[in-house]
Design an enzyme around this catalytic site. Structure first.
Site, short mmCIF file in Angstrom:
data_model
loop_
_atom_site.label_atom_id
_atom_site.label_comp_id
_atom_site.label_asym_id
_atom_site.label_seq_id
_atom_site.Cartn_x
_atom_site.Cartn_y
_atom_site.Cartn_z
N HIS A 1 0.83 -1.21 0.00
CA HIS A 1 0.00 0.00 0.00
C HIS A 1 0.86 1.25 0.00
O HIS A 1 1.99 1.25 0.50
CB HIS A 1 -0.90 0.03 1.25
CG HIS A 1 -2.22 -0.62 1.05
ND1 HIS A 1 -3.41 0.04 1.25
CD2 HIS A 1 -2.55 -1.87 0.67
CE1 HIS A 1 -4.42 -0.78 1.00
NE2 HIS A 1 -3.92 -1.95 0.65
N GLU B 1 -6.27 -0.25 -6.22
CA GLU B 1 -7.26 0.63 -5.62
C GLU B 1 -6.83 2.09 -5.83
O GLU B 1 -5.64 2.40 -5.74
CB GLU B 1 -7.40 0.38 -4.11
CG GLU B 1 -7.79 -1.03 -3.73
CD GLU B 1 -6.60 -1.87 -3.31
OE1 GLU B 1 -5.47 -1.33 -3.21
OE2 GLU B 1 -6.78 -3.08 -3.12
#
Length: 318
Positions: A38, A106
């Protein structure tokens, strides 16, 4: 036979904590590690987001377990040629015990360059092209590529992997499962969905590995565990495509107001009931998963590893 690994959450823990967890996981009897990739955490309460490739380098010197990214997006934030170099070096450091889990990504992590966030169809095209580019580079050959989404000009990985780097493709719906079966060496999904696994198997995935993960919160106080999950990981219960399209932790915090403690209590394994933990993990084995990664939410890591070493993992292997 299903293998059980530990899931390292870069969003919730510091790099040093992740390395310590990896060592504890090895001692507890977990045989593999997975790690998230991430740029941002899902919310401010999680509070971390280390660069995964640095952490993998440290892991390679701390433990002898295989490591898989769950998952890396090799299409927007990092060009596939750069992702290939990072994955190749990780494989070399780990002596070939590395697998690259990839997905369409994402917006939370991939919007940071300011590019428009593509539709799923475009992202799937980008992922398929990226996987092809990375596989060419993994051979150590000189690669030039002029594709629809990517250009590579005379690139070569001089530190090339000695072992084949498996590429596992993440999917949460039937279209993505078909993509995973067609282009992946394996399939990643986070729910024990037998229909989705079947779709993968029927579309080129026969004989390939199926990989999943589940978060739990081991604690002697179930109510405290539920509150902890509700504070740190309410995003696990957000519906539909919100996880793919919301761009910032603040947006996830707003959406998470829809998630109640009661929803957490009925959906996430919390507390110290051994059978509940065993059943939560065993559901993946019954659904045909080859690898299952368990992540402990919150600070009670030592209690979690003790319980899994002494009670949960023996029951799963029994």
């Amino acid at each position: 036979m299903t293998e059980y690994g530990y899931f390292l959450s870069c969003e919730e823990f510091t790099p040093g904590e992740l390395i310590d967890q990896a060592r504890q996981a090895r001692r507890a009897g977990f045989t593999r590690l997975a790690i998230s990739d991430h740029y941002h955490p899902w919310n401010e309460a999680q509070g971390n987001s280390a660069f995964v490739w640095s952490v993998i380098g440290a892991l390679s010197q701390a433990v002898d377990l295989p490591v898989t990214t769950l998952v890396t997006c090799p299409t927007v934030r990092l060009h596939p040629a750069v992702t290939a170099q990072a994955a190749a070096t990780s494989s070399v450091l780990l002596g070939g015990r590395f697998a690259l889990g990839v997905g369409t990504g994402e917006a939370l992590n991939e919007h940071v360059h300011g590019d428009a966030w593509p539709s799923f169809e475009t992202r799937a095209e980008m992922l398929e092209e990226a996987v092809g580019v990375m596989r060419e580079l993994f051979t150590g050959a000189l690669v030039s590529h002029d594709g629809r989404h990517y250009t590579v000009d005379n690139a070569r990985l001089y530190t090339a992997p000695e072992e084949r780097v498996p590429v596992y493709v993440s999917a949460f719906g039937p279209k993505a499962a078909e993509l995973a079966g067609r282009v992946g060496d394996g399939f990643v999904t986070m729910t024990p969905d037998t229909e989705l696994v079947g779709s993968f198997r029927e579309n080129g995935g026969a004989g390939k590995r199926v990989v999943g993960g589940v978060k739990v919160c081991w604690s002697g106080d179930r109510d405290k565990a539920v509150a902890r999950v509700h504070r740190l990981w309410p995003t696990e219960l957000l519906p539909g495509e919100l996880a793919q399209i919301l761009p910032t932790p603040a947006h996830f915090e707003q959406a998470s107001e829809l998630v109640t403690p009661e929803m957490v209590a009925s959906s996430v394994t919390c507390g110290d009931d051994v059978e509940e933990h065993v059943e939560a993990v065993r559901a993946y084995a019954r659904a045909g998963f080859d690898e299952v990664y368990v992540g402990q939410i919150g600070p009670e890591q030592e209690a979690f590893f003790d319980a899994y070493r002494e009670r949960v993992l023996p029951a799963l292997h029994g």
